[in-house]
Design a protein around this motif. Sequence first.
Motif: not given
Lengths: 419, 299
Positions: A307, A310, A329, A332-336, A338-339, A343, A345
């Motif tokens: 974890d 982003p 990037d 939307p994923r760029s603000r969350e 990371s888990r 991936y 991209a």
Amino acid sequence: MVAIAIEADALSKRYRIGELQAAYGTLRESMSHTAKRLTGQEHRRGYEEIWALRDVSFQLEEGKALGLIGRNGAGKSTLLKILTRITTPTEGRAEIRGRVGSLLEVGTGFHPELTGRENVFLNGAILGMKRREIQAKMPEIAEFSGVERFLDTPVKRYSSGMHVRLAFSVAAHFEPEIMLVDEVLSVGDAEFQARCLGRMEDINTTGRTVVFVSHQVQSVAQLCDRVLLMDEGRIVRDGPSAEVVAHYLQSATGTSSSQTWVAEEEPGDDLVSLHSVRSVRADGETADYADVREPVGIEMVFSVLRDGPPILPKIKVVAGGQIAFNAMDVGPRSREPSRPGEYVATAWIPGNFLNEGLVTVDAALCTIDSPKLHHHVSIHEAVSFHVQDPLEGDSSRGMFTGQWRGVVRPLLDWTTREL
Amino acid sequence: MSTSKIEAPSPPTTAGRPSAEPDARSDRTFVIKPASRAPHLDISELWHYRELLQTLVWRDVVVRYKQTFLGVAWAILVPVFTATVYIIVFGKFANFPAGEVPYPSLVIAGVLPMQYFASSLTGSSLSLAANLQLVTKVYFPRALLPLAAVIVPMIDFIVGLPVLIFLMWLYGTWPGGPELLLAPFAMALALITALGAGFLLSALNVRYRDVRYMIPVFLQVLPLLSGVMYAVEEIPVKWQWILAFNPMTAVIANWRWAMLDASAPDLGQTAVGVAVALVVFFGGLAVFRSSEPRFADTI
């Protein structure tokens, strides 16, 4: 059946290194060597031999344009010299069907004491034009060269630019059925080069057979249907120009259109590790070369190991030795945060955006560590691909086929109306 | 066929080709293969390139006189100066034998063909090296270069002829009759000899630039061995036969016979000269042709 204009069968050319180095000696040296050899003081000199050309075979259909590319000393010019009959092969044979014209140099035989007009006749005759033919084309030649006013001035008073212009004009109006051309576009200023390239295009579309050697891979790619890549006297690749040129440029820069790392060598740190980078077409195929009108994707496959903040995949696109742009990037994923997980991209570079030529891409995986960008992975020249314009008139160069500068070449919306 | 735009029905092999020129031999096929060892002169190929030959001759003639103040006058001045020196030194002081011909006519009639030979030999021997750029960048039968170089001095020769004609008028020695027809033959013999030697030396000069220095030395001695300043038939017969091996002796003797009504040269001696000239020509040609394929690589 299509007629074959040039047929080469196992052409080889051997040079003795001695012949190349000591182009000519003196009679004395030669005699003293012979004397020493006869008296046993010296053995026959074992010449080191090199094969400038080895088993080169190809067929060229009538009306096609063939390009020869390769590094210096790859054998391109030797092959051309054999096809033009300036030198003979050591082995093999070739057949050429049609009136051949060669252009290994512009202005061959230009004499400084003669006037421009006289030199046009001289140079034309040397190239193989008939006097009548030259006479008929004189006005055109003069106009194309742009030195009309100085046609009756001795060429020794010309500037080097004028000299080259006149020389190229003669060559450009020379119209044999089979044209063998070596590296002649590298002369003159950019504007004149563009005109010459245009003229070559014209030649090409009139159904003439052309063999074209150049270091300017870009113009080869543009002019030729098919390209032979040569290395150490052999043909190492033969195919459609886009494919071969892309391969050549990639191998010259040591890059390719995809890179994959094995598990233990994956670049990365405790947060991310990169598995592979590819340049892809819309259908997901790896792309060595791309149509200028089509989008190209830069695809990165990576793992997030824990974890964290982003992860921002980022690319830097370099074209013609200059940074075209950086892109990161911002989806939307760029603000969350990371888990962990795998991936993929893909950054899509739109069609009608990059200019023609080789494009190299640096790939990176970053996090924002305000105010700086922290690069967890950064791969210089991760992938490359070649952008090619098939010149069908619907790209941003329209019907123009000459040189088109710029790092990018966007297709803009133009509104032009009558006032 | 005319140059009209209307497509003339063409044979199937040339259909669809651009008709660059109506009489272009578009069915020409060149076969490129390793150079053969057996030399031969491809006359039909030379004929195909005749316009280039004309152009090369034209270039050399034009360039030669472009930057000289006196221009064509040199073609008269050079033989006149040379002849004057010969006349004073050999005619007045050394009393060289002239036979029945006035000495000045004899000398001029010797100097003109000798000048022709000297320029032809020098020009053709250096022709390949002088046209290095052409040899390495364009194909054409290389024989054109020495060939053009022996044609160019012919112009000078013709321009110089009035000097001889003036002397003929001055002394009243006009050609005697049918032997005048031998005049072109004598010059042809000089041309063949110069061309043969030019073939040989130009091929050698590609490899050994010594040729450039050898020629002037040779040409300094040659007039003495060709009877330029004396009549050959006036010297001891034994020496005549030795000189006969020099084709220029036959050239000059026959030329004098043709132009000045001098006594006829010995037929046997002329035959020897012609034979030597032919040997030089074919020998030179053979050497030239066999080394021709390597010119572009070694020059």
